[in-house]
Design a protein around this motif. Structure first.
Motif, PDB file in Angstrom:
ATOM      1  N   TYR A  60       2.601   1.606  -3.387  1.00 31.69           N
ATOM      2  CA  TYR A  60       1.714   2.004  -4.482  1.00 31.69           C
ATOM      3  C   TYR A  60       1.195   3.413  -4.326  1.00 31.69           C
ATOM      4  O   TYR A  60       0.932   4.100  -5.326  1.00 31.69           O
ATOM      5  CB  TYR A  60       0.540   1.037  -4.587  1.00 31.69           C
ATOM      6  CG  TYR A  60       0.899  -0.301  -5.156  1.00 31.69           C
ATOM      7  CD1 TYR A  60       1.678  -0.422  -6.300  1.00 31.69           C
ATOM      8  CD2 TYR A  60       0.456  -1.471  -4.550  1.00 31.69           C
ATOM      9  CE1 TYR A  60       2.003  -1.656  -6.810  1.00 31.69           C
ATOM     10  CE2 TYR A  60       0.772  -2.716  -5.057  1.00 31.69           C
ATOM     11  CZ  TYR A  60       1.547  -2.800  -6.182  1.00 31.69           C
ATOM     12  OH  TYR A  60       1.871  -4.021  -6.683  1.00 31.69           O
ATOM     13  N   THR A  81       1.536  -1.795 -13.725  1.00 33.24           N
ATOM     14  CA  THR A  81       1.030  -0.927 -12.659  1.00 33.24           C
ATOM     15  C   THR A  81       1.437   0.525 -12.887  1.00 33.24           C
ATOM     16  O   THR A  81       0.594   1.383 -13.137  1.00 33.24           O
ATOM     17  CB  THR A  81       1.517  -1.420 -11.287  1.00 33.24           C
ATOM     18  OG1 THR A  81       2.952  -1.546 -11.295  1.00 33.24           O
ATOM     19  CG2 THR A  81       0.900  -2.766 -10.937  1.00 33.24           C
ATOM     20  N   LEU A 119      -5.104  -2.264  -4.581  1.00 30.37           N
ATOM     21  CA  LEU A 119      -6.518  -1.898  -4.550  1.00 30.37           C
ATOM     22  C   LEU A 119      -6.800  -0.819  -3.510  1.00 30.37           C
ATOM     23  O   LEU A 119      -7.539   0.140  -3.768  1.00 30.37           O
ATOM     24  CB  LEU A 119      -7.375  -3.139  -4.262  1.00 30.37           C
ATOM     25  CG  LEU A 119      -7.521  -4.148  -5.409  1.00 30.37           C
ATOM     26  CD1 LEU A 119      -8.136  -5.439  -4.896  1.00 30.37           C
ATOM     27  CD2 LEU A 119      -8.382  -3.564  -6.530  1.00 30.37           C
ATOM     28  N   TYR A 121       0.848  -1.198   0.000  1.00 28.46           N
ATOM     29  CA  TYR A 121       0.000   0.000   0.000  1.00 28.46           C
ATOM     30  C   TYR A 121       0.883   1.247   0.000  1.00 28.46           C
ATOM     31  O   TYR A 121       0.693   2.164  -0.801  1.00 28.46           O
ATOM     32  CB  TYR A 121      -0.912   0.000   1.220  1.00 28.46           C
ATOM     33  CG  TYR A 121      -1.596   1.335   1.465  1.00 28.46           C
ATOM     34  CD1 TYR A 121      -2.787   1.657   0.823  1.00 28.46           C
ATOM     35  CD2 TYR A 121      -1.029   2.275   2.331  1.00 28.46           C
ATOM     36  CE1 TYR A 121      -3.402   2.889   1.045  1.00 28.46           C
ATOM     37  CE2 TYR A 121      -1.629   3.506   2.552  1.00 28.46           C
ATOM     38  CZ  TYR A 121      -2.815   3.804   1.912  1.00 28.46           C
ATOM     39  OH  TYR A 121      -3.412   5.023   2.124  1.00 28.46           O
ATOM     40  N   GLN A 152      -7.969  -0.164 -14.366  1.00 31.74           N
ATOM     41  CA  GLN A 152      -6.836  -0.810 -13.726  1.00 31.74           C
ATOM     42  C   GLN A 152      -7.248  -1.545 -12.451  1.00 31.74           C
ATOM     43  O   GLN A 152      -6.753  -2.640 -12.157  1.00 31.74           O
ATOM     44  CB  GLN A 152      -5.749   0.219 -13.420  1.00 31.74           C
ATOM     45  CG  GLN A 152      -4.377  -0.395 -13.189  1.00 31.74           C
ATOM     46  CD  GLN A 152      -3.285   0.646 -13.100  1.00 31.74           C
ATOM     47  OE1 GLN A 152      -3.507   1.766 -12.629  1.00 31.74           O
ATOM     48  NE2 GLN A 152      -2.091   0.309 -13.548  1.00 31.74           N
ATOM     49  N   LEU A 153      -8.172  -0.976 -11.702  1.00 32.75           N
ATOM     50  CA  LEU A 153      -8.642  -1.623 -10.479  1.00 32.75           C
ATOM     51  C   LEU A 153      -9.407  -2.907 -10.791  1.00 32.75           C
ATOM     52  O   LEU A 153      -9.327  -3.891 -10.049  1.00 32.75           O
ATOM     53  CB  LEU A 153      -9.513  -0.664  -9.669  1.00 32.75           C
ATOM     54  CG  LEU A 153      -8.775   0.498  -8.995  1.00 32.75           C
ATOM     55  CD1 LEU A 153      -9.765   1.473  -8.379  1.00 32.75           C
ATOM     56  CD2 LEU A 153      -7.807  -0.015  -7.950  1.00 32.75           C
ATOM     57  N   ILE A 155      -6.745  -5.506 -11.630  1.00 30.19           N
ATOM     58  CA  ILE A 155      -5.970  -6.002 -10.489  1.00 30.19           C
ATOM     59  C   ILE A 155      -6.703  -7.120  -9.766  1.00 30.19           C
ATOM     60  O   ILE A 155      -6.081  -7.941  -9.072  1.00 30.19           O
ATOM     61  CB  ILE A 155      -5.644  -4.839  -9.525  1.00 30.19           C
ATOM     62  CG1 ILE A 155      -4.312  -5.101  -8.803  1.00 30.19           C
ATOM     63  CG2 ILE A 155      -6.745  -4.622  -8.520  1.00 30.19           C
ATOM     64  CD1 ILE A 155      -3.107  -4.924  -9.654  1.00 30.19           C
ATOM     65  N   THR A 191       1.559   5.824  -7.469  1.00 27.41           N
ATOM     66  CA  THR A 191       0.446   6.553  -8.077  1.00 27.41           C
ATOM     67  C   THR A 191       0.711   8.049  -8.064  1.00 27.41           C
ATOM     68  O   THR A 191       0.499   8.748  -9.064  1.00 27.41           O
ATOM     69  CB  THR A 191      -0.860   6.241  -7.334  1.00 27.41           C
ATOM     70  OG1 THR A 191      -1.102   4.837  -7.388  1.00 27.41           O
ATOM     71  CG2 THR A 191      -2.038   6.966  -7.971  1.00 27.41           C
ATOM     72  N   ASN A 250      -4.825   2.655  -4.703  1.00 23.23           N
ATOM     73  CA  ASN A 250      -5.394   3.294  -5.888  1.00 23.23           C
ATOM     74  C   ASN A 250      -6.894   3.511  -5.762  1.00 23.23           C
ATOM     75  O   ASN A 250      -7.439   4.453  -6.331  1.00 23.23           O
ATOM     76  CB  ASN A 250      -5.058   2.470  -7.124  1.00 23.23           C
ATOM     77  CG  ASN A 250      -3.599   2.577  -7.493  1.00 23.23           C
ATOM     78  OD1 ASN A 250      -3.168   3.542  -8.101  1.00 23.23           O
ATOM     79  ND2 ASN A 250      -2.818   1.585  -7.083  1.00 23.23           N
ATOM     80  N   GLY A 251      -7.569   2.626  -5.014  1.00 24.08           N
ATOM     81  CA  GLY A 251      -8.988   2.852  -4.745  1.00 24.08           C
ATOM     82  C   GLY A 251      -9.198   4.129  -3.959  1.00 24.08           C
ATOM     83  O   GLY A 251     -10.126   4.911  -4.243  1.00 24.08           O
ATOM     84  N   LEU A 278      -8.630   7.040  -6.219  1.00 24.11           N
ATOM     85  CA  LEU A 278      -9.767   7.212  -7.117  1.00 24.11           C
ATOM     86  C   LEU A 278     -10.912   7.928  -6.410  1.00 24.11           C
ATOM     87  O   LEU A 278     -11.524   8.864  -6.957  1.00 24.11           O
ATOM     88  CB  LEU A 278     -10.237   5.850  -7.632  1.00 24.11           C
ATOM     89  CG  LEU A 278     -11.485   5.863  -8.526  1.00 24.11           C
ATOM     90  CD1 LEU A 278     -11.246   6.692  -9.779  1.00 24.11           C
ATOM     91  CD2 LEU A 278     -11.890   4.438  -8.888  1.00 24.11           C
ATOM     92  N   LEU A 317      -8.069   4.546 -14.079  1.00 26.66           N
ATOM     93  CA  LEU A 317      -7.857   3.859 -12.813  1.00 26.66           C
ATOM     94  C   LEU A 317      -8.967   2.851 -12.540  1.00 26.66           C
ATOM     95  O   LEU A 317      -8.729   1.794 -11.955  1.00 26.66           O
ATOM     96  CB  LEU A 317      -7.754   4.867 -11.671  1.00 26.66           C
ATOM     97  CG  LEU A 317      -7.267   4.315 -10.333  1.00 26.66           C
ATOM     98  CD1 LEU A 317      -5.928   3.583 -10.496  1.00 26.66           C
ATOM     99  CD2 LEU A 317      -7.122   5.446  -9.310  1.00 26.66           C
TER     100      LEU A 317
END
Length: 484
Positions: free
Chosen positions: A52, A289, A188, A49, A316-317, A320, A56, A191-192, A195, A313
Motif C-alpha cells: 500500500y 483502494t 491503515l 503495508y 478512505q481511512l 477501511i 499510495t 496511508n495513515g 496522511l 484520505l
C-alpha cells in the motif's frame, strides 16, 4: 489441527502450549495458537503495508518525480502501469515460493517471502528520481516493484496455510481470517503515515510544490521505516514451528518432487475455479483502494473530482475500518453456513453494487473539489469496504481447501496470484481508461462483469467446509523425507 487449551482437557507440553486435534479425533502437541495468530497477522500486515505504501505513492508521488513532465493524465497512466508490474511477478513468486513451501516447509518459505518484499520496499526509499538520473529512475522503480510482487506472491498462501493448517476443527474460516486482517491493517498503517506526513509538511496534491520537503525527501520515510517492521516480523516467524498438517505429510513421505507439475496435472480444475472465485474480490479491492484515490484527487481536467489528497484520505481511512470489521464477520458466516452459500450471496451484492457506480460517483451527482458531497462519498466507501471485508475474509480458507497438502502452497498461491493479474493488475489502469473515454458508471459495470464470472465459478465449485486438510494427491511421485 489446533484448539485452545480451554477446549481441550489434555495437558500441553510447556514448550508448545497447545494440543492439535486431527480429524480422526487423535491429539498431538503443537505450536501456541496465539503465536500462529500473531505470525500470520503480522506477516501479512507488513506485506500489505509495503504494497500500500507503493500504491499510495503511485497515485500521489511517482507521477510527479519518476516520470517525464507533461500531460497529467498520461503520467498517472504510466505510474499505474508500473504499479501493475508487481502483479506480473506475483504468479512467479507463487511458483517459486510455493515450490519450497511444499518441499521444504511453510516456516522457512514465509521467512524468505518476507525478506524479499521488505528489502525491495526499503530500496525504493533510496531511489534517485527522474530529474536526477532520467529514465533509469522509472526502470529501477519497476524492477523493485517486480521484487515486491515476488515476495507477496509467496506471502499470502504461506500465511493462509499457517492459519488453516493449525486451525481448530470446524473453525478454519475463523482461523483463516487473521491473515486477511493484515490487508486493512496494513492499509491503515501505510496511508495513515502518509496522511500524517502530508499534513505535517503541508503537501497539497492539487498544487504540489516540486521543491518542497514532501516531494524532495519526506515521501521516502514510509519506505525506509518498513525495514523496522520487517525486523519485527522476522523475529516472530523465526519462533514458529512447522504446521502439523505439513509435518504429517513429511512423516508419511507424501511430499512431491515437482509441486508445480503435479498441481497442473492433478488440480488444473481447482486452479481455474480458485482463480475466478478470487476475481471479483481483486477487482473490488483495487477499485476501492488505488483507483478511487486517483479518481478523487485527480484534477477535473484529468476527469477526476479534484479533492485534496489529505481530505480524501481521511474518508478512505474511515471506510477501511469497515473493511477490517467485516473480515471476522465473513469468517464466522463461512464456518456457520458454508463457503459457497456465504460467498454466493456476497457476490450477488457485488454485482448490484457495481451497477450503482454512476449514481454514486459521477461529478454531476457527487460534486467536485470543495463542492464534493462528502456524506455521499463516505457512504459509498463504507458500503464498498464492508463488501470488501465480506468477500475477502473467507478466501484464505476457500483457496487452500481446494488443494491437497503436498501441492497446497503452490496451488493456492498460483490461483490467488493469477487472479491478481486478471482482477487487479490492470484494474486501476482500465478503470482510469474507462473514466477518460466513457464514464465512471462503466467502472462499475466492469466490477459487475467480474462478479458474474466469480458467481459462475462459485456455483461450479464444491463446498469445502468439512474437507480434511490431511489429504494428498493420488498416483503422484513422492520423495523421501530427507530429500532437500
Amino acid at each position: 489441527m489446533s484448539t485452545d487449551l480451554s477446549q481441550d482437557s489434555s495437558t500441553p507440553d510447556p514448550g508448545t502450549g497447545t494440543v492439535h486435534v486431527k480429524d480422526d479425533g487423535t491429539k498431538e502437541l503443537g505450536v501456541p495458537r496465539s503465536r500462529v495468530v500473531i505470525a500470520s497477522l503480522m506477516g501479512t500486515t507488513i506485506e500489505f503495508y509495503d504494497f500500500y505504501v507503493y500504491a499510495t505513492a503511485a497515485v500521489s508521488v511517482f507521477p510527479l518525480i519518476f516520470f517525464a513532465a507533461g500531460d497529467e493524465g498520461a503520467a498517472l497512466l504510466a505510474s499505474m502501469a508500473t504499479f501493475g508490474a508487481a502483479f506480473v511477478a506475483r504468479p512467479i513468486g507463487s511458483i517459486l515460493f510455493g515450490h519450497y513451501g511444499d518441499r521444504v516447509g511453510r516456516k522457512a518459505t514465509l521467512i524468505g517471502s518476507l525478506l524479499t518484499m521488505g528489502i525491495a520496499t526499503f530500496l525504493i526509499g533510496l531511489l534517485p528520481t527522474y530529474y536526477q538520473i532520467g529514465l533509469w529512475a522509472p526502470a529501477l522503480l519497476t524492477i523493485l516493484r517486480f521484487c515486491q510482487g515476488l515476495g507477496l506472491g509467496g506471502e499470502w498462501s504461506g500465511a493462509a496455510l499457517l492459519a488453516t493448517e493449525t486451525a481448530a476443527k470446524g473453525k478454519r474460516a475463523w482461523a483463516a481470517m487473521w491473515p486477511q486482517l493484515g490487508a486493512p491493517i496494513g492499509f491503515l498503517l501505510a496511508n495513515g503515515l502518509f496522511l500524517i506526513l502530508t499534513l505535517s509538511f503541508n503537501h497539497d496534491s492539487t498544487n504540489p510544490d516540486m521543491d518542497g520537503a514532501f516531494l524532495t525527501w519526506v515521501w521516502r520515510m514510509p519506505f525506509l521505516l518498513s525495514l523496522v517492521m520487517v525486523a519485527v516480523g522476522l523475529y516472530v516467524r523465526m519462533r514458529l514451528q512447522e504446521t502439523p498438517v505439513f509435518q504429517r505429510a513429511v512423516d508419511n513421505d507424501e511430499r512431491v518432487k515437482a509441486p508445480l507439475g503435479e498441481v497442473f496435472r492433478k488440480n488444473w480444475k481447482e486452479l481455474i475455479l480458485g482463480t475466478f472465485i478470487m476475481l471479483a474480490t481483486y477487482v473490488l479491492f483495487y477499485l476501492m483502494t488505488t483507483w478511487i484515490l486517483s479518481y478523487s484527487i485527480s484534477s477535473p481536467d484529468a476527469s477526476g473530482l479534484g479533492v485534496p489528497y489529505a481530505d480524501f484520505l481521511v474518508l478512505q481511512l474511515i471506510g477501511i475500518l469497515f473493511f477490517a470489521a467485516f473480515v471476522p464477520v465473513a469468517g464466522w458466516l463461512a464456518d456457520k453456513f458454508g463457503r459457497k452459500p456465504t460467498l454466493i450471496v456476497i457476490t450477488i451484492l457485488l454485482i448490484l453494487f457495481g451497477l450503482t457506480f454512476g449514481w454514486w460517483l459521477s461529478a454531476g451527482s457527487i460534486g467536485q473539489g470543495n463542492d464534493l458531497n462528502t456524506t455521499q462519498m463516505m457512504i459509498f466507501l463504507i458500503v464498498g469496504m464492508a463488501l470488501m471485508g465480506l468477500t475477502f475474509g473467507p478466501m484464505s480458507a476457500v483457496l487452500p481447501e481446494l488443494f491437497p497438502t503436498n501441492t497446497r502452497y503452490t496451488g493456492s498461491g498460483i490461483a490467488y496470484n493469477v487472479s491478481s493479474i486478471l482482477g487487479a493488475a490492470l484494474t486501476p489502469f482500465v478503470a482510469q481508461w474507462l473514466v477518460l473515454n466513457f464514464s465512471v458508471a462503466h467502472v462499475g459495470y466492469y466490477l459487475s462483469f467480474a462478479s458474474v464470472l466469480t458467481l459462475i465459478a462459485l456455483i461450479i465449485a464444491p463446498e469445502t467446509k468439512t474437507k480434511s486438510l490431511d489429504s494428498a494427491s493420488e498416483g503422484i511421485s513422492t520423495e523421501a523425507v530427507s530429500a532437500p
